[in-house]
Structures are given as structure tokens and as C-alpha cells.
Design a protein around this motif. Structure first.
Motif, PDB file in Angstrom:
ATOM      1  N   ILE A 110       1.137  -1.297   0.159  1.00  0.00           N
ATOM      2  CA  ILE A 110       0.020  -0.031  -0.230  1.00  0.00           C
ATOM      3  C   ILE A 110       1.066   1.537   0.122  1.00  0.00           C
ATOM      4  O   ILE A 110       1.745   1.343   0.480  1.00  0.00           O
ATOM      5  CB  ILE A 110      -0.645   0.370   1.019  1.00  0.00           C
ATOM      6  N   ARG A 111       0.589   2.346  -0.725  1.00  0.00           N
ATOM      7  CA  ARG A 111       1.391   3.536  -0.787  1.00  0.00           C
ATOM      8  C   ARG A 111       0.786   4.210  -0.438  1.00  0.00           C
ATOM      9  O   ARG A 111      -0.536   4.590   0.033  1.00  0.00           O
ATOM     10  CB  ARG A 111       1.323   4.253  -2.627  1.00  0.00           C
ATOM     11  N   ILE A 112       1.811   4.999   0.955  1.00  0.00           N
ATOM     12  CA  ILE A 112       1.761   5.904   2.271  1.00  0.00           C
ATOM     13  C   ILE A 112       2.022   7.197   1.527  1.00  0.00           C
ATOM     14  O   ILE A 112       4.109   6.947   1.723  1.00  0.00           O
ATOM     15  CB  ILE A 112       2.313   5.669   2.921  1.00  0.00           C
ATOM     16  N   GLY A 113       1.861   7.547   0.973  1.00  0.00           N
ATOM     17  CA  GLY A 113       3.069   8.970   0.320  1.00  0.00           C
ATOM     18  C   GLY A 113       3.815   8.586  -0.145  1.00  0.00           C
ATOM     19  O   GLY A 113       3.808   8.282  -1.555  1.00  0.00           O
ATOM     20  N   GLN A 124       6.343   6.385  -0.131  1.00  0.00           N
ATOM     21  CA  GLN A 124       7.127   5.211   0.345  1.00  0.00           C
ATOM     22  C   GLN A 124       5.590   4.114   0.274  1.00  0.00           C
ATOM     23  O   GLN A 124       4.417   4.442   0.042  1.00  0.00           O
ATOM     24  CB  GLN A 124       7.138   5.416   2.306  1.00  0.00           C
ATOM     25  N   ALA A 125       5.923   2.742  -0.268  1.00  0.00           N
ATOM     26  CA  ALA A 125       5.575   1.650   0.180  1.00  0.00           C
ATOM     27  C   ALA A 125       5.340   0.451   1.196  1.00  0.00           C
ATOM     28  O   ALA A 125       6.387   0.575   1.359  1.00  0.00           O
ATOM     29  CB  ALA A 125       5.212   1.096  -1.275  1.00  0.00           C
ATOM     30  N   ALA A 126       4.047   0.262   1.520  1.00  0.00           N
ATOM     31  CA  ALA A 126       4.287  -0.397   2.612  1.00  0.00           C
ATOM     32  C   ALA A 126       3.761  -1.989   2.460  1.00  0.00           C
ATOM     33  O   ALA A 126       2.494  -1.810   1.915  1.00  0.00           O
ATOM     34  CB  ALA A 126       3.381   0.403   3.745  1.00  0.00           C
ATOM     35  N   VAL A 127       4.270  -2.695   3.255  1.00  0.00           N
ATOM     36  CA  VAL A 127       3.794  -4.497   2.902  1.00  0.00           C
ATOM     37  C   VAL A 127       3.082  -4.202   3.468  1.00  0.00           C
ATOM     38  O   VAL A 127       3.108  -4.611   4.920  1.00  0.00           O
ATOM     39  CB  VAL A 127       5.639  -5.007   2.530  1.00  0.00           C
ATOM     40  N   VAL A 128       2.052  -4.738   3.105  1.00  0.00           N
ATOM     41  CA  VAL A 128       0.432  -5.432   4.680  1.00  0.00           C
ATOM     42  C   VAL A 128       0.395  -7.010   4.263  1.00  0.00           C
ATOM     43  O   VAL A 128       0.394  -7.776   3.028  1.00  0.00           O
ATOM     44  CB  VAL A 128      -0.840  -4.783   3.362  1.00  0.00           C
ATOM     45  N   GLN A 129       0.506  -7.689   5.715  1.00  0.00           N
ATOM     46  CA  GLN A 129       0.198  -8.692   5.920  1.00  0.00           C
ATOM     47  C   GLN A 129      -1.023  -8.948   7.002  1.00  0.00           C
ATOM     48  O   GLN A 129      -0.794  -8.245   7.688  1.00  0.00           O
ATOM     49  CB  GLN A 129       1.531  -9.364   6.191  1.00  0.00           C
ATOM     50  N   GLY A 130      -1.619 -10.310   6.498  1.00  0.00           N
ATOM     51  CA  GLY A 130      -2.535 -10.639   7.801  1.00  0.00           C
ATOM     52  C   GLY A 130      -1.366 -12.186   8.786  1.00  0.00           C
ATOM     53  O   GLY A 130      -0.508 -12.896   7.825  1.00  0.00           O
ATOM     54  N   ILE A 131      -0.600 -11.927   9.911  1.00  0.00           N
ATOM     55  CA  ILE A 131      -0.509 -11.730  11.199  1.00  0.00           C
ATOM     56  C   ILE A 131      -1.533 -13.214  11.617  1.00  0.00           C
ATOM     57  O   ILE A 131      -2.318 -13.171  11.938  1.00  0.00           O
ATOM     58  CB  ILE A 131       0.286 -11.062  11.762  1.00  0.00           C
ATOM     59  N   GLY A 132      -0.829 -14.641  11.247  1.00  0.00           N
ATOM     60  CA  GLY A 132      -1.856 -15.649  11.855  1.00  0.00           C
ATOM     61  C   GLY A 132      -1.251 -16.710  12.320  1.00  0.00           C
ATOM     62  O   GLY A 132      -1.989 -17.790  12.992  1.00  0.00           O
ATOM     63  N   LEU A 133       0.235 -16.496  12.656  1.00  0.00           N
ATOM     64  CA  LEU A 133       1.122 -17.766  13.128  1.00  0.00           C
ATOM     65  C   LEU A 133       0.686 -17.541  14.784  1.00  0.00           C
ATOM     66  O   LEU A 133       0.419 -17.079  15.313  1.00  0.00           O
ATOM     67  CB  LEU A 133       2.364 -17.445  13.500  1.00  0.00           C
ATOM     68  N   ILE A 134       0.647 -18.818  14.968  1.00  0.00           N
ATOM     69  CA  ILE A 134       0.003 -19.512  16.422  1.00  0.00           C
ATOM     70  C   ILE A 134       1.542 -19.169  17.311  1.00  0.00           C
ATOM     71  O   ILE A 134       1.856 -20.144  17.041  1.00  0.00           O
ATOM     72  CB  ILE A 134      -0.890 -21.342  16.051  1.00  0.00           C
ATOM     73  N   HIS A 135       1.185 -18.897  18.497  1.00  0.00           N
ATOM     74  CA  HIS A 135       2.326 -18.007  18.691  1.00  0.00           C
ATOM     75  C   HIS A 135       1.963 -19.115  20.698  1.00  0.00           C
ATOM     76  O   HIS A 135       3.020 -19.204  21.124  1.00  0.00           O
ATOM     77  CB  HIS A 135       2.813 -17.005  19.594  1.00  0.00           C
ATOM     78  N   GLY A 136       0.801 -19.154  20.770  1.00  0.00           N
ATOM     79  CA  GLY A 136       0.369 -20.267  21.823  1.00  0.00           C
ATOM     80  C   GLY A 136      -0.365 -20.975  22.102  1.00  0.00           C
ATOM     81  O   GLY A 136      -1.145 -20.642  21.453  1.00  0.00           O
ATOM     82  N   LEU A 137      -0.920 -21.079  23.388  1.00  0.00           N
ATOM     83  CA  LEU A 137      -1.808 -21.929  23.719  1.00  0.00           C
ATOM     84  C   LEU A 137      -3.654 -20.853  23.455  1.00  0.00           C
ATOM     85  O   LEU A 137      -4.314 -21.158  22.889  1.00  0.00           O
ATOM     86  CB  LEU A 137      -2.890 -22.588  25.190  1.00  0.00           C
TER      87      LEU A 137
END
Length: 678
Positions: A218-221, A223-236
Motif C-alpha cells: 500500500i502506498r503511503i505518500g 513510500q510503499a508498505a508491505v501488508v500482511q495478515g499475521i496469523g501464526l500461532i504463538h501459544g495456547l
């Protein structure tokens, strides 16, 4: 040859100095030479391991083992394909002849596996790293009081495994015992049915909920930023909050239909050590063809760095139980002992026969020179030594040429004292006089005979150079070492021996008629006279002795390799095939307790293993629920085994258990302890 002898005599101080420098350099090279206990006599063999939990031995054989065997058929230089099918495990062994190296055989197998299709879902063939002489270290992971086996097993699988694999020459690390940590989702079938869900939907939701999804940029002025959907399981909690479905806009979480908890995978094996009935053990495996000493020293340095702190939690450390370097030290000690005893024996015998200790020293100097010359040649060619190649050197062959030259030198010294007329100076004798000239004249008489006798000895080893297969692997290094040493002895005879003779002997040196020589001469005269009087009886006695020797030779036992006693005792027990892993382990613990009570108590405590590894690399016949096949035919009835072996064990891999001939399946377990060498 006479010019070489003349050169050595003209520069006698330099030759003697270089001799001592050569000895020092050779000793340093000997400490750096890679020494194996035995050469690897096994033809190239690739072991294909395939796991598919839940399938019976018959199903594994039908859907995994047979397709893999068919895929391997027709490979070049292939000698045999053998398979063993177990519960959830297939072990296929593809053996080639010596026309292939292991790397070439492995590449052929990988090419065929890449074309293999039709295996059950989740079945992925892998190559076992196990080799007959690959186990170089076994250790135990020890934690402070209260530290759980699950945590120790986790450290082994996620920390130590990858650190040891970074050591040059290490191919894999296999562990045994402990609990493998797992996150368990216990589904409540009633609550799941109330939400109109099925078990495959739950499994798919959990799998999809443990992922990170990219959504471009996504362009922000400017600059370009990477868009991710974080879904990794880190705990119970993350696992409990996985969205399984949605009803009327209301999400159904995993915690609504299941209980999430920390547990462990079903155990396949249990290890014990000393007083502890359940421990975590591991084995470091060396890559085929690597040199033992550099690899084991790299592993030792890694163990020291890990135990120094900063890698493992406080109180957790590695305790080595078996180190291949101990076996190498036994081999080196045996070789050094043979050399020292050989030099001392030659020195004493020459002194007893010559009656002159200086002459005996001249002869004995050939042995260390020839031996270290062979060591330097092996170092230069990148070859490894073993107990057979170094321990089988015949010192009598090495000093044969030197004895002939020294004897002739003594003969010429005696002629110089009894004959006063002048001899014609030999060619190349410029600048030589007195004793040096006598040594040159004596060497010139026997130089051709010595040279050709050495060539005859080397030619006698030509059949060993041409051996192939297992015989060539075993005796090839020995024949090379013999040839190197004989060349070194020949070089010493024409350089070191004349220089030392001119430096140590005197013009009045002579062979003395020692009491031993007089006694032998007296006995020889009488035996010779008796033999001449009774020639027929003498020939008859020789024929009888020859016939008796042939008969005794036919009854003489033989061994494939000489015994190398490491001071270890192997004990194997067999139990009913229906026994559980826990109950079988209780029996193993009782056996280990009995062995611990056997004196001497100062010996290292016994280690035991029952069952099999989590990731199998051991011979399949030592694993549970097996149905064996060989070349497409079943070789034995279904059987169940639980095996184990201890550290340190005799060379290499665990012993295979043979298929039971009775109708009742058997289960076996092994434990052992170290005993002091006799």
C-alpha cells in the motif's frame, strides 16, 4: 645406487641431521594423521525410510515398500533391494557394488525417488544417514532437579540438533527417550455436532489459522508498505482463539468445541542410564567418507562451547557417554606399542648376534624412518590409517636390506684388518678415506641385490593392489602402507645406514662370536651331521610334519576381522511380542540394575534402550510390528520387537534381531555395561 651412498658419506653430518629432523616431522605428522579403527568394508548402501502413521505393516508393505522397490529396480550396479515393513514405517535398503561410490549410488536413488508417484498421502521417503562406522559420539542431556523430560527433549530437537549439524563432517543427530512436546486439541463431539461442524472442518480451520497471508503493498505518500495478515500461532491462547466457523455473524472459536492443552506424542522408545530409568540420549552421526578425528574433535569443541554457557538454560548440560576418540586412542596405543617393541626386539636380536651394540643401533634406525616415511606419504596423499594397515607392518621385511648391508660392512672391516694390500678406490669415492671408503666399498657390492630384493617384495603385494570388493577395502590400505614403508626402508638403507655406520662404527669394529652364536653353531653342526647320516628318516619326518601342518590348517579357525576389545559387554533380552512398551521397559530397568551390581563398581554405569527412535534411522528389524520382505518375497512372519543398545557399544549400529521361527511373536530389549579390558 653407489652415487647415492657416496653422497650420503660425503655429507654425513647433514644426512644425520636431516634424519633427526625427519623423525621429529614424522612424529608430528603421526599425531595429525587420521586413524580409523577399521576400514569401512560395506558396499554402497542407501536406506530409504518412509513413515505413514496409522497404517498396518501389511498396508505399509503394499502401498509403500513395494512401490519403492519397483522404482529402484533396474538401477545400474544394483546388487540387491531388501525391505522391512513395520507399523507406520517402511525401511527399504538398496545395495550397490563397488563400481559406485556412495555419492553416486545416492544420486541414482534420489533420481528414482523424484519420479515415484502413487504413495499414500503424507508418505514422504527420506534417506537414512546411518552408516556402519558413522556413530562417533553418544551423550546424555542432563538438567537440574525438577527439569522435565519434555523440556530436555525440546532442547535436544530444537537447539542441540541444529548446532551439531553445523559441525563439518556431521550428517545427523538422532535422539532416544524423553517426551516430544505437542499441543493437543481434544474435540468435544457433542459441542462440535451442536455447531453443525465436522472433524475435517476443524482440522482445516486449525491448519488455516496458523499462517501468515501476504496482501501486497500500500502506498503511503512517497513510500510503499508491505501488508500482511499475521496469523501464526504463538501459544495456547492463540490456538484457542482460532475461528472455526461463524453462525449469524457470531464466530465459533476452537475453545467453544474443544479443549486445548500441552501434551506429548505417543512414545516409541525409552532410554535409561545408571539409576535413572527415563533419560534423553542422543547420537551424533558422521557423514560417510569423512575423517573421524577432525569430525570428532569438532564435535568435542561444540560440546565444550555449549556447556560453557549461553546456549542451554542454567543447570542443563551435555554429558558424553561414548566418544569414538577413545577407540582411536586404543588403536594408536596399539600401533605405538608395536613399533616400540619392534625396534627394541630388533636392537636386542642384532646385539645378540653381532655382539656390537653400535651396529645394532644402525640396523634399528631403519624401522622408525620407514614407518614415519609411510606416515608422511599417507598424509601427503590424504589417506587415513587403521589398525590393519599400521599394526600389520612386518619389521623383519623393513630391516632385511639394512641387515645385509651392515653385515657386509663388518665383513669388509675384517678384511681391511687382515689384508694389507691396497684396494682400487670405487667410483664416486672422491674425498672419502678410511672407514667411509670401506663402507662405500661394502655397499657397492650389495646395492643391486638389495634394490632388486626390495622390488621383489613390493611385487609380492601386487595381488593385494588388484583386489576388489570387500577384500580390497580391507587389505588395500595395508598393501599401500607396506609399499610406502618398504620404499622408506630402501631409502634409509642407501642414505641413513651408510652415514650412521661411518659415524658410529670404528675401524676395529668386528662381529663377535657371542655365546648365543656359538651355541647355535654347535647345535647346527650336530643336527647337520645327524641329518646327513639319516637322510631317509629326515625326509620322512619332514613329509610327516608337512602333512600334519596341512591337516591342522584345515581345522584352523578364521575371523573376518581381528578382535578389538573396547571393554564393553552387550546383553540382549527377548520378551513376548504383546508386551507394552512400559512393561518391557520395567524389565529392561531390572536387567540394568542387576548389571550395576556386578563389580567393579568403578566402571561406567550401564545404559539401556527399549523401543525405537522417534525419527527412525536404525535397522528396521529392531523396530516394532514388522513384516519383513526381501527382493519382493516375505522372509518371516509378522513380529514385534523392542530393542535397545548401550553406549559405548561395539562398532557401529545396533544389532539386528532375527525373525522368530516360532508362531509367537517376540519382543526384545538390550542393555549393557562397560567392563575393564582383560
Amino acid at each position: 645406487m653407489r652415487q647415492i651412498v657416496a653422497f650420503a658419506l660425503q655429507r654425513r653430518p647433514l644426512v644425520i641431521l636431516l634424519f633427526f629432523v625427519f623423525i621429529v616431522v614424522g612424529l608430528v605428522a603421526f599425531t595429525k594423521l587420521n586413524i580409523e579403527a577399521y576400514p569401512d568394508p560395506v558396499p554402497p548402501q542407501v536406506v530409504i525410510i518412509t513413515q505413514n502413521p496409522g497404517q498396518s505393516a501389511e498396508e505399509i508393505e503394499r502401498y509403500v515398500s513395494i512401490p519403492v522397490e519397483v522404482a529402484m529396480a533396474g538401477l545400474p550396479n544394483l546388487t540387491s533391494v531388501r525391505s522391512t515393513s513395520l507399523f507406520g514405517l517402511s525401511d527399504v535398503r538398496v545395495q550397490f557394488n563397488f563400481n559406485f561410490t556412495y555419492e553416486q549410488a545416492l544420486q541414482q536413488v534420489l533420481n528414482r525417488l523424484g519420479q515415484l508417484e502413487g504413495l499414500p498421502e503424507g508418505a514422504q521417503p527420506t534417506i537414512s544417514p546411518l552408516s556402519p562406522i558413522g556413530e562417533i559420539m553418544r551423550y546424555r542431556l542432563v538438567g537440574p532437579p525438577g527439569y522435565s523430560l519434555t523440556d530436555l527433549k525440546t532442547l535436544q530437537d530444537w537447539v542441540l540438533d541444529r548446532r551439531f549439524k553445523r559441525v563439518p563432517g556431521v550428517v545427523d543427530v538422532t535422539s532416544f527417550g524423553g517426551h516430544t512436546k505437542s499441543y493437543n486439541v481434544v474435540v468435544d463431539l457433542r459441542r462440535m455436532a451442536a455447531q453443525n461442524l465436522t472433524l475435517p472442518q476443524v482440522i482445516a480451520a486449525v491448519r488455516a489459522g496458523n499462517a501468515t497471508v501476504g496482501a501486497g503493498t500500500i502506498r503511503i505518500g512517497p513510500q510503499a508498505a508491505v501488508v500482511q495478515g499475521i496469523g501464526l500461532i504463538h501459544g495456547l491462547d492463540d490456538l484457542r482463539n482460532v475461528v472455526v466457523s461463524a453462525e449469524g455473524g457470531v464466530p465459533v472459536l476452537l475453545s467453544d468445541i474443544a479443549t486445548v492443552e500441552v501434551g506429548s506424542l505417543p512414545r516409541l522408545g525409552i532410554a535409561g542410564h545408571a539409576e535413572d530409568d527415563d533419560v534423553v540420549l542422543a547420537t551424533v552421526l558422521m557423514r560417510r567418507g569423512e575423517q573421524t578425528l577432525p569430525t570428532i574433535r569438532g564435535v568435542q569443541q561444540e560440546v565444550a562451547r555449549i556447556n560453557a554457557g549461553g546456549v542451554l538454560p542454567p543447570g542443563v548440560k551435555i554429558v558424553p557417554l561414548y566418544d569414538r576418540e577413545d577407540l582411536v586412542k586404543i588403536t594408536t596405543k596399539t600401533v605405538v606399542k608395536n613399533i616400540i617393541e619392534g625396534v627394541a626386539l630388533i636392537l636386542i636380536i642384532q646385539w645378540l648376534f653381532l655382539g656390537d651394540f653400535r651396529g645394532a643401533m644402525v640396523v634399528a634406525a631403519t624401522v622408525p624412518f620407514a614407518f614415519l616415511f609411510a606416515i608422511l606419504l599417507m598424509m601427503a596423499r590424504g589417506e587415513s590409517a587403521n589398525l590393519l594397515s599400521l599394526g600389520a607392518l612386518d619389521f623383519g621385511l623393513l630391516v632385511d636390506a639394512t641387515v645385509i648391508m651392515v653385515e657386509n660392512i663388518y665383513r669388509h672391516l675384517g678384511l681391511a684388518r687382515t689384508h694389507t694390500h691396497r684396494y682400487t678406490p670405487p667410483a664416486g669415492s672422491k674425498g672419502l678415506s678410511g672407514l667411509s671408503l670401506t663402507v662405500l666399498r661394502a655397499a657397492g657390492e650389495v646395492d643391486k641385490a638389495i634394490f632388486f630384493s626390495a622390488l621383489i617384495i613390493i611385487a609380492a603385494f601386487i595381488p593385494l593392489f588388484t583386489l576388489g570388493g570387500i577384500e580390497g577395502r580391507i587389505f588395500g590400505p595395508m598393501s599401500k602402507t607396506y609399499a610406502y614403508a618398504i620404499i622408506g626402508a630402501l631409502l634409509a638403507t642407501f642414505t641413513i645406514t651408510p652415514a650412521l655406520a661411518a659415524a658410529l662404527l670404528r675401524e676395529d669394529s668386528r662381529e663377535r662370536d657371542t655365546p648365543l652364536v656359538r651355541a647355535l653353531r654347535w647345535g647346527h653342526r650336530r643336527l647337520y651331521a645327524a641329518a646327513m647320516r639319516m637322510r631317509a628318516l629326515c625326509l620322512l619326518a619332514a613329509a610327516v610334519l608337512f602333512g600334519a601342518s596341512l591337516f591342522l590348517m584345515s581345522t584352523l579357525g578364521a575371523e573376518f576381522l581381528p578382535t578389538l576389545e573396547e571393554g564393553n559387554l552387550w546383553v540382549r533380552a527377548t520378551m513376548p511380542g504383546t508386551i507394552s512398551l512400559e512393561e518391557g521397559n520395567a524389565t529392561v530397568n531390572r536387567i540394568r540394575g542387576v548389571l550395576m551390581g556386578i563389580p567393579p563398581r568403578s566402571s561406567p554405569p550401564p545404559r539401556s534402550r527399549g523401543g525405537r527412535m522417534t525419527v527412525p534411522t536404525a535397522p528396521a528389524s529392531s523396530m516394532p510390528s514388522s513384516s519383513c520382505r526381501s527382493s519382493g518375497r516375505r522372509t518371516g512372519p509378522p513380529r514385534t520387537t523392542a530393542t535397545g543398545w548401550c553406549m559405548p557399544c561395539r562398532r557401529g549400529s545396533p544389532r539386528n534381531s532375527s525373525a522368530s521361527s516360532s508362531a509367537t511373536p517376540r519382543r526384545s530389549a538390550t542393555t549393557c555395561r562397560r567392563r575393564p579390558p582383560a
